[in-house]
Write a protein that holds these residues in place. Structure first.
Motif, mmCIF file in Angstrom:
data_model
loop_
_atom_site.group_PDB
_atom_site.id
_atom_site.type_symbol
_atom_site.label_atom_id
_atom_site.label_comp_id
_atom_site.label_asym_id
_atom_site.label_seq_id
_atom_site.Cartn_x
_atom_site.Cartn_y
_atom_site.Cartn_z
ATOM 1 N N LEU A 39 1.112 7.853 -13.167
ATOM 2 C CA LEU A 39 -0.125 8.242 -13.770
ATOM 3 C C LEU A 39 -0.252 9.966 -14.323
ATOM 4 O O LEU A 39 -0.887 10.152 -15.296
ATOM 5 C CB LEU A 39 -1.334 8.024 -12.817
ATOM 6 C CG LEU A 39 -1.639 6.444 -12.570
ATOM 7 C CD1 LEU A 39 -2.728 6.434 -11.658
ATOM 8 C CD2 LEU A 39 -2.019 5.530 -13.694
ATOM 9 N N ILE A 40 0.270 10.647 -13.465
ATOM 10 C CA ILE A 40 0.344 11.942 -13.708
ATOM 11 C C ILE A 40 1.530 12.386 -14.547
ATOM 12 O O ILE A 40 2.720 12.563 -13.795
ATOM 13 C CB ILE A 40 0.202 12.898 -12.524
ATOM 14 C CG1 ILE A 40 -1.112 12.408 -11.889
ATOM 15 C CG2 ILE A 40 0.010 14.190 -12.913
ATOM 16 C CD1 ILE A 40 -1.248 13.133 -10.537
ATOM 17 N N ARG A 41 1.444 12.431 -15.855
ATOM 18 C CA ARG A 41 2.844 12.755 -16.619
ATOM 19 C C ARG A 41 2.934 14.180 -17.181
ATOM 20 O O ARG A 41 3.871 14.487 -17.434
ATOM 21 C CB ARG A 41 2.826 11.824 -17.810
ATOM 22 C CG ARG A 41 2.745 10.123 -17.224
ATOM 23 C CD ARG A 41 3.452 9.404 -18.484
ATOM 24 N NE ARG A 41 3.496 8.126 -18.010
ATOM 25 C CZ ARG A 41 4.612 7.475 -17.591
ATOM 26 N NH1 ARG A 41 5.692 8.186 -17.859
ATOM 27 N NH2 ARG A 41 4.758 6.310 -17.609
ATOM 28 N N LYS A 42 1.779 15.119 -17.125
ATOM 29 C CA LYS A 42 1.650 16.228 -17.716
ATOM 30 C C LYS A 42 1.901 17.473 -16.428
ATOM 31 O O LYS A 42 1.634 16.805 -15.259
ATOM 32 C CB LYS A 42 0.529 16.626 -18.466
ATOM 33 C CG LYS A 42 -0.768 16.379 -17.778
ATOM 34 C CD LYS A 42 -1.849 16.578 -18.589
ATOM 35 C CE LYS A 42 -3.306 16.542 -17.815
ATOM 36 N NZ LYS A 42 -4.279 17.001 -18.365
ATOM 37 N N ASP A 43 2.407 18.572 -16.580
ATOM 38 C CA ASP A 43 2.407 19.509 -15.819
ATOM 39 C C ASP A 43 0.899 19.727 -15.028
ATOM 40 O O ASP A 43 0.048 19.532 -15.953
ATOM 41 C CB ASP A 43 3.040 20.772 -16.253
ATOM 42 C CG ASP A 43 4.415 20.685 -16.720
ATOM 43 O OD1 ASP A 43 5.240 19.760 -15.965
ATOM 44 O OD2 ASP A 43 4.921 21.318 -17.507
ATOM 45 N N VAL A 98 0.876 -1.186 0.079
ATOM 46 C CA VAL A 98 -0.059 0.004 -0.044
ATOM 47 C C VAL A 98 0.758 1.188 0.058
ATOM 48 O O VAL A 98 0.775 2.135 -0.855
ATOM 49 C CB VAL A 98 -0.919 -0.029 1.112
ATOM 50 C CG1 VAL A 98 -1.400 1.397 1.272
ATOM 51 C CG2 VAL A 98 -2.281 -0.964 1.134
ATOM 52 N N THR A 99 1.860 1.245 0.636
ATOM 53 C CA THR A 99 2.966 2.366 0.757
ATOM 54 C C THR A 99 3.493 2.545 -0.414
ATOM 55 O O THR A 99 3.738 3.556 -0.915
ATOM 56 C CB THR A 99 3.865 2.212 1.910
ATOM 57 O OG1 THR A 99 3.228 1.911 3.201
ATOM 58 C CG2 THR A 99 4.875 3.378 2.071
ATOM 59 N N TYR A 100 3.983 1.453 -1.087
ATOM 60 C CA TYR A 100 4.722 1.762 -2.591
ATOM 61 C C TYR A 100 3.450 2.005 -3.407
ATOM 62 O O TYR A 100 3.803 3.015 -4.302
ATOM 63 C CB TYR A 100 5.253 0.213 -2.952
ATOM 64 C CG TYR A 100 5.759 0.211 -4.090
ATOM 65 C CD1 TYR A 100 6.824 0.639 -4.603
ATOM 66 C CD2 TYR A 100 5.181 -0.188 -5.144
ATOM 67 C CE1 TYR A 100 7.695 0.721 -5.576
ATOM 68 C CE2 TYR A 100 5.849 -0.258 -6.588
ATOM 69 C CZ TYR A 100 7.093 0.097 -6.796
ATOM 70 O OH TYR A 100 7.678 0.329 -8.017
ATOM 71 N N LEU A 101 2.281 1.714 -3.330
ATOM 72 C CA LEU A 101 1.351 2.119 -4.466
ATOM 73 C C LEU A 101 0.932 3.553 -4.276
ATOM 74 O O LEU A 101 0.771 4.285 -5.236
ATOM 75 C CB LEU A 101 0.125 1.155 -4.566
ATOM 76 C CG LEU A 101 0.258 -0.176 -4.939
ATOM 77 C CD1 LEU A 101 -0.993 -1.045 -4.584
ATOM 78 C CD2 LEU A 101 0.480 -0.095 -6.394
ATOM 79 N N ILE A 102 0.869 3.995 -2.990
ATOM 80 C CA ILE A 102 0.659 5.259 -2.833
ATOM 81 C C ILE A 102 1.578 6.280 -3.468
ATOM 82 O O ILE A 102 1.584 7.481 -4.028
ATOM 83 C CB ILE A 102 0.244 5.758 -1.316
ATOM 84 C CG1 ILE A 102 -0.843 5.071 -0.918
ATOM 85 C CG2 ILE A 102 0.328 7.323 -0.995
ATOM 86 C CD1 ILE A 102 -1.244 5.057 0.766
ATOM 87 N N ARG A 103 2.641 5.941 -3.254
ATOM 88 C CA ARG A 103 4.264 6.636 -3.593
ATOM 89 C C ARG A 103 4.299 6.566 -5.452
ATOM 90 O O ARG A 103 4.903 7.496 -5.939
ATOM 91 C CB ARG A 103 5.463 6.496 -3.014
ATOM 92 C CG ARG A 103 5.195 6.747 -1.538
ATOM 93 C CD ARG A 103 6.500 6.186 -0.821
ATOM 94 N NE ARG A 103 6.197 6.521 0.580
ATOM 95 C CZ ARG A 103 7.120 7.195 1.386
ATOM 96 N NH1 ARG A 103 8.193 7.561 0.896
ATOM 97 N NH2 ARG A 103 6.738 7.219 2.629
ATOM 98 N N MET A 104 4.075 5.425 -5.686
ATOM 99 C CA MET A 104 4.516 5.111 -7.065
ATOM 100 C C MET A 104 3.210 5.627 -8.110
ATOM 101 O O MET A 104 3.673 6.029 -9.207
ATOM 102 C CB MET A 104 4.513 3.739 -7.375
ATOM 103 C CG MET A 104 4.942 3.301 -8.587
ATOM 104 S SD MET A 104 3.903 2.435 -9.888
ATOM 105 C CE MET A 104 2.923 1.331 -8.798
#
Length: 102
Positions: free
Chosen positions: A25-29, A14-20
């Protein structure tokens, strides 16, 4: 007690998923001023939420803690160094405890 390793594994995933996930998923500015402002202040708000209760319960007498906190606020608003603020606040709490606690 036999499920401890399972709990640790779930917590790690869960901790890894929250950070990863935000990184993938968000690649644009981020263009929203509101979101940028919100994300800018999150670390400060989190730090304040974690330290403020500890400040009030750091000594035996809450009045001494409040006096030290007030001195720290005044000195920090006057742009004194972190070391000066911390030493003065600790000194005020020490002196206040000497006189407040019979």
């Amino acid at each position: 007690m036999h499920n401890v390793y399972g709990y640790i594994l779930v917590m790690a995933v869960v901790t890894y998923l929250i950070r990863m996930l935000p990184l993938t998923l968000i690649r644009k500015d981020i263009n929203s001023r509101f979101v940028k402002s919100f994300l800018y202040y999150v670390p400060y708000a989190t730090l304040a939420a974690m330290t403020f209760p500890a400040i009030l319960h750091a000594s035996d007498d809450m009045r001494a803690s409040i006096a030290g906190f007030a001195v720290a606020l005044i000195l920090s608003f006057r742009k004194k160094s972190l070391l000066t603020v911390a030493v003065c606040a600790c000194a005020v709490v020490f002196v206040a405890e000497l006189f407040l606690i019979p």
